[in-house]
Design an enzyme around this catalytic site. Structure first.
Site, mmCIF file in Angstrom:
data_model
loop_
_atom_site.group_PDB
_atom_site.id
_atom_site.type_symbol
_atom_site.label_atom_id
_atom_site.label_comp_id
_atom_site.label_asym_id
_atom_site.label_seq_id
_atom_site.Cartn_x
_atom_site.Cartn_y
_atom_site.Cartn_z
ATOM 1 C CG ASP A 134 20.227 77.391 -85.754
ATOM 2 O OD1 ASP A 134 20.745 76.764 -86.604
ATOM 3 O OD2 ASP A 134 19.990 78.894 -85.924
ATOM 4 C CE LYS B 202 20.694 82.066 -84.301
ATOM 5 N NZ LYS B 202 19.482 81.210 -84.547
ATOM 6 C CE LYS C 240 20.989 82.269 -87.807
ATOM 7 N NZ LYS C 240 19.805 81.109 -87.993
#
Length: 257
Positions: free
Chosen positions: A102, A166, A198
């Protein structure tokens, strides 16, 4: 489209959950607890999301072939580390056993008009995330604020090779919002690419999860949100999911993430 019951939403949300501990005071004992929590009587979370320094420990705890993936964060949370430092972070995390990276984009550079910085960072980290390692890029939408900028960041991240986009780090005042989610989900549709979404930070209840899943269903169809296309980044959400699944109703959580 048949509307899901709260219990059905809870079961689905569990399968989509990146169970997260990115607390500043996280320690080895907390990681052991997180790994245990990720496997429940009702099924398992999609992943745990942890600091890079705990990846090797988590891999040892979960085992080499765990159904629970290990996600970790790089360029986190500031988004302003040098590219070579971030690439080294990602490479080491993958060597330690991370399944998913991430990455915080250099959102402050983007705010200053430097789109190339974002593209360069995402491309460089993409290059070290060989399949099956997933690259999830964090846009920090609460800091970008402007809808046009969020849409642009989404398209840059997607075109540079992100597997997921995300919303947030969970470390700023405004994290996941339905407004940002709408922009990002539409950007994925516009791109025509098989990219996931996300929301992270502030998703605390099954009710919250329902709103995001309904939005995703509206834009992409009722069967789109599966672990390869949708994740919730949260810690406290698990408490509410389990309360719903074991018949206790909703719980409350003071979690900030």
């Amino acid at each position: 489209m048949t509307e899901m019951t709260p219990r059905q939403v809870a079961a689905k949300a569990l399968s989509l959950l990146d169970l997260t501990n990115l607390a500043d005071d996280c320690d080895a004992a907390a990681i052991e607890t997180l790994c245990a929590q990720a496997v429940t009587p009702f099924g398992h979370a999609a992943a745990i999301c942890i600091w890079p320094r705990f990846v090797a420990q988590a891999r040892g705890t979960l085992g080499p072939n765990s159904a629970v993936k290990i996600a970790t964060v790089v360029n986190f949370p500031s988004g302003d580390l040098p590219v070579e430092t971030v690439v080294a972070e990602a490479r080491q995390a993958i060597a330690d056993g991370a399944d998913e990276i991430d990455l915080v984009i250099p959102y402050k550079a983007l705010l200053a008009g430097d789109e190339a910085a974002v593209r360069t960072m995402v491309t460089a980290v993409r290059d070290v995330c060989a399949p099956p390692v997933l690259l999830k890029t964090i846009l920090e939408t609460g800091e970008l604020k402007d809808p046009g900028l969020i849409r642009n960041a989404s398209h840059i991240a997607i075109s540079a090779g992100s597997d997921f986009i995300k919303t947030s780090t969970g470390k700023v005042p405004v994290n996941a919002t339905l407004e940002a989610a709408d922009i990002m989900l539409n950007a994925i549709r516009e791109s025509g690419r098989n990219v996931g979404f996300k929301p992270a930070g502030g998703v605390r209840t099954v009710g919250d999860a329902t709103l995001y899943l309904n939005l995703a269903a509206t834009i992409h169809g009722p069967d789109w949100a599966i672990p390869s296309t949708f994740r919730f980044g949260a810690s406290g959400l698990l408490n509410d999911i389990l309360a719903m699944l074991d018949g206790r109703g909703h719980s409350t959580s003071a979690s900030a993430y």
